[in-house]
Design a protein around this motif. Structure first.
Motif, PDB file in Angstrom:
ATOM      1  N   GLY A   1       0.930  -1.235   0.148  1.00  0.00           N
ATOM      2  CA  GLY A   1       0.038  -0.154   0.023  1.00  0.00           C
ATOM      3  C   GLY A   1       0.980   1.217   0.002  1.00  0.00           C
ATOM      4  N   PRO A   2       1.175   1.879   1.028  1.00  0.00           N
ATOM      5  CA  PRO A   2       0.848   1.532   2.484  1.00  0.00           C
ATOM      6  C   PRO A   2      -0.806   1.890   2.569  1.00  0.00           C
ATOM      7  CG  PRO A   2       2.332   3.180   2.527  1.00  0.00           C
ATOM      8  CD  PRO A   2       2.291   2.743   1.175  1.00  0.00           C
ATOM      9  N   GLU A   3      -1.341   1.166   3.228  1.00  0.00           N
ATOM     10  CA  GLU A   3      -2.735   1.615   3.623  1.00  0.00           C
ATOM     11  C   GLU A   3      -3.677   2.026   2.507  1.00  0.00           C
ATOM     12  OE1 GLU A   3      -3.630   3.383   7.844  1.00  0.00           O
ATOM     13  OE2 GLU A   3      -1.091   3.615   8.078  1.00  0.00           O
ATOM     14  N   LYS A   4      -3.430   1.303   1.598  1.00  0.00           N
ATOM     15  CA  LYS A   4      -4.192   1.858   0.415  1.00  0.00           C
ATOM     16  C   LYS A   4      -4.570   0.631  -0.611  1.00  0.00           C
ATOM     17  CE  LYS A   4      -1.623   5.108  -0.654  1.00  0.00           C
ATOM     18  NZ  LYS A   4      -0.579   4.889   0.277  1.00  0.00           N
TER      19      LYS A   4
END
Lengths: 446, 446
Positions: A104-107
């Motif tokens: 990702g991060p976080e995606k």
């Protein structure tokens, strides 16, 4: 000796519905979606399973399913996550594990997969507690709720202490608002009249029906052709009258200058908000659209994570925050976003529709009303009347309001027969259509 | 009658290297990476194949591989993309296809998968043209280059006309810069001394070696412990002297206030830039870090797409733009980013390392020098001396400079023996270690 309750399996299903055949869900960016779910069942040794899912619009749903499968080693064989502590730890593990974070991060795909598993764990824990998720959350203490949130990257906008103060301020009114919510239901708006593939007659008929059904707000898709949008907006305004709000939704179709021009042209028909005028990543762009024309700006269904929401609020880029239950990493991420919105005093109007998104997100909006913002003023949950029949605890919308769910869990469970019938590519619904390739029924062209 | 050249297969490999055993690549966020590639081979009927890949650090590489596989229907059976027109069309198809876009949009696993296929197509086309990718690009006209770029969401910062003007301004000097590049090579810096898992003795020894090898810049990982960072920075400064630049890299470890405090503390040792001080999504946060302490701010290796880079530049958030060859959707996206950086006058210093990232990104930096920015002032390509032996056309770095590749293609081809040996989970390198589960060699804990 305590009975152990251990996660025994993370079962994953690729489920797709042939919605493109009716142009349900068609908009300026998505002409022919087949609403789909990468659906996760968290089985444990101690009781009924938890259910969660990612929503997609067809091709690529198999990638989402593979991403959810890749999370099995993080849960299978571990104790069932039933407490606030365990639900916080699971969220942190799935979003902070270094190799997965690299993706990702976080995606994107991995983050949505984490969301499906986190939400399945919330369904599991609330079911065990005998409460619907909104109430399960609303019975936690402010300190327990704060411990569920990942504050990394947020502290320049919201500290744990500030979050605690927001939750404590709302605590005295929880009981009264819970009673009012049960009595009155939560305000809704409907998108059903406004799909871009519908003709003018269907638009007018459905808009009139929406008003008759008690909705105070409808939504139209816009962004493909300005002449069409002006005509459709005029017809809709005539159908609903001046008192009913009409939101419009461009589904990311425009560049910033185009968004400003287009909404300036539509402004005489008093649209209530313009949703997703441009790229969901464009924080500065949304701020420029908000500054450049008179209509309120809404976004968030495709905002990738907490950090993007933080900046939309810091930059004064949005009038309305639109959370999605299944785009970010589940309840914990949405709790962070609700707290950020409360800190900045911006109302949250959840995105819903698709497959099961209404079922999930109603819990988050109701929890926000009871225990975070403490208000439903200018707040509405999107309602789309598709595909609810596939869920065992479907939403109930009456006279323009969502009834508070009473059944334990997250309303996330699909009927076994629906899972079987719509399994892709070999369930009977798909076998009955022309033999599909492994990636969808539509031709793809390069 | 023309000979047809058609894509016949998109072959995908899950390849992993057990780098965690030596702590190569260890940093404040990634303690034990197993450098890995989801590797794509684009086979056609008309000649040698093209090669591209995503870089990951271990677990989840199987999800990347599945994502690349999901793109096969968009290329297989279609004409081989050999021209500028076809390379532009392929990029647009893979990034704009509505169901795949839903899984990002333009971020995370699906976007990186698109990058692997787009880059494989560039390797294919340049190989057919008999030119290395940097030169293949540098022989295109400004109009051809502009047509390769997706300007959607960019026009408030960069219009096609402005891009054309930038490229035309650089055109007269192309030949002289090409000659100089071939004669002198492109400036490099080395990260090899600075991995967080290395002890002080190894740090000092490698820093001294870097200076002796002719590097004018090294990089240290920081962010886990301030006392350690102060000591390592002091040792490194003593080892390299005042004239050699020392960049530091926090790998997203900090919140904004922490980044400001930490870099204020390190500032007396004159670090040249602070890389990834916080979340790669935090445009406003990077701007605040830049404003709050004296060290230059660099980021970009994890920036998800063109729209994030646009905003980093619009917000004045960065002193240095760090492109990555395999995080965005390939050459076309990076061309957009190079043009944006040129418009804002910010130097591009590419991220590299991992598996094959040095091999790819050198082409983009060299093309930038020859045909876009026209400068290598304050520009350096990262160099890490790992895993080059697995490529058939590895980078050559001498006296602190990358030699311009002369072989046709993108230097992206891995040796067949390396692919076989490191195939996960059943190649001999992995069979020789303890029997791994399907998701990696390390234990995962929830």
């Amino acid at each position: 000796m305590a009975v152990t309750d251990t996660v025994t399996e993370l079962e994953v299903h690729d489920v797709r519905f042939p919605t493109s055949e009716q142009l349900d869900g068609s908009d300026a960016m998505n002409p022919d979606p087949d609403y789909s779910a990468a659906y996760a069942v968290l089985r444990t040794s101690g009781g009924p399973p938890g259910h969660g899912f990612c929503f997609t619009i067809g091709r690529g749903n198999e990638v989402m399913a593979e991403a959810i499968r890749s999370l099995a080693p993080y849960v299978v064989g571990h104790p069932a996550p039933l407490t606030a502590d365990a639900l916080g730890a699971l969220h942190r593990t799935l979003t902070h594990d270094s190799p997965l974070r690299w993706l990702g991060p976080e995606k994107g795909v991995m983050h949505m997969a984490a969301g499906a598993v986190v939400n399945a764990a919330w369904d599991l824990a609330a079911t065990r507690a005998g409460l619907p998720v909104w109430e399960f959350l609303a019975t936690m203490t402010p300190a327990e709720l704060v411990a569920l949130v990942d504050f990394r990257y947020l502290t320049d906008a919201l500290t744990p202490g500030e979050a605690l103060a927001i939750l404590r301020a709302a605590e005295p009114g929880r009981a009264a608002r819970t009673a009012r919510l049960r009595a009155e239901g939560y305000p809704a708006y409907t998108t059903s009249p406004g799909w871009l593939g519908y003709d003018d007659g269907k638009l007018v008929r459905l808009a009139e029906e929406a008003v008759a059904d008690g909705f105070g707000q409808i939504k139209l898709k816009v962004g493909a052709d300005l002449g069409d949008d002006l005509r459709r907006m005029r017809l809709a305004r005539a159908a609903v009258g001046p008192a009913v709000r009409i939101a419009v939704d461009a589904n990311q179709r425009w560049d910033v200058p185009e968004a400003v021009r287009w909404m300036t042209a539509l402004a005489p028909y008093a649209p209530y908000w313009i949703e997703e005028p441009t790229s969901p990543d464009d924080i500065l762009g949304h701020a420029a659209v908000r500054a450049g024309q008179p209509v309120k700006v809404a976004t968030g269904e495709h905002a990738a994570n907490r950090v993007v929401f933080k900046q939309l609020l810091q930059a004064g880029a949005v009038d309305i925050v639109q959370i999605d239950a299944a785009r970010v990493a589940g309840v914990n991420d949405n709790l962070a976003i609700l707290l950020l919105a409360a800190k900045y005093g911006v109302p949250v109007c959840p995105h819903a529709g698709g497959v099961g998104l209404c079922e999930l997100v109603q819990h988050l909006a109701m929890f926000d009303y009871v225990a975070v913002s403490g208000s439903w003023e200018d707040r509405v949950i999107e309602y789309v009347d598709h595909l609810h029949e596939h869920f065992t605890d479907p939403v109930v919308v009456e006279r323009g309001r969502y009834r508070a769910p009473a059944a334990p869990g997250f309303s996330a469970r699909m009927k076994p027969a629906s899972l079987t019938a719509h399994r892709f590519p070999d369930g009977p619904v798909w076998r009955a259509r022309r033999a599909p390739g492994p990636h969808g029924t539509q031709e793809v062209t390069a």
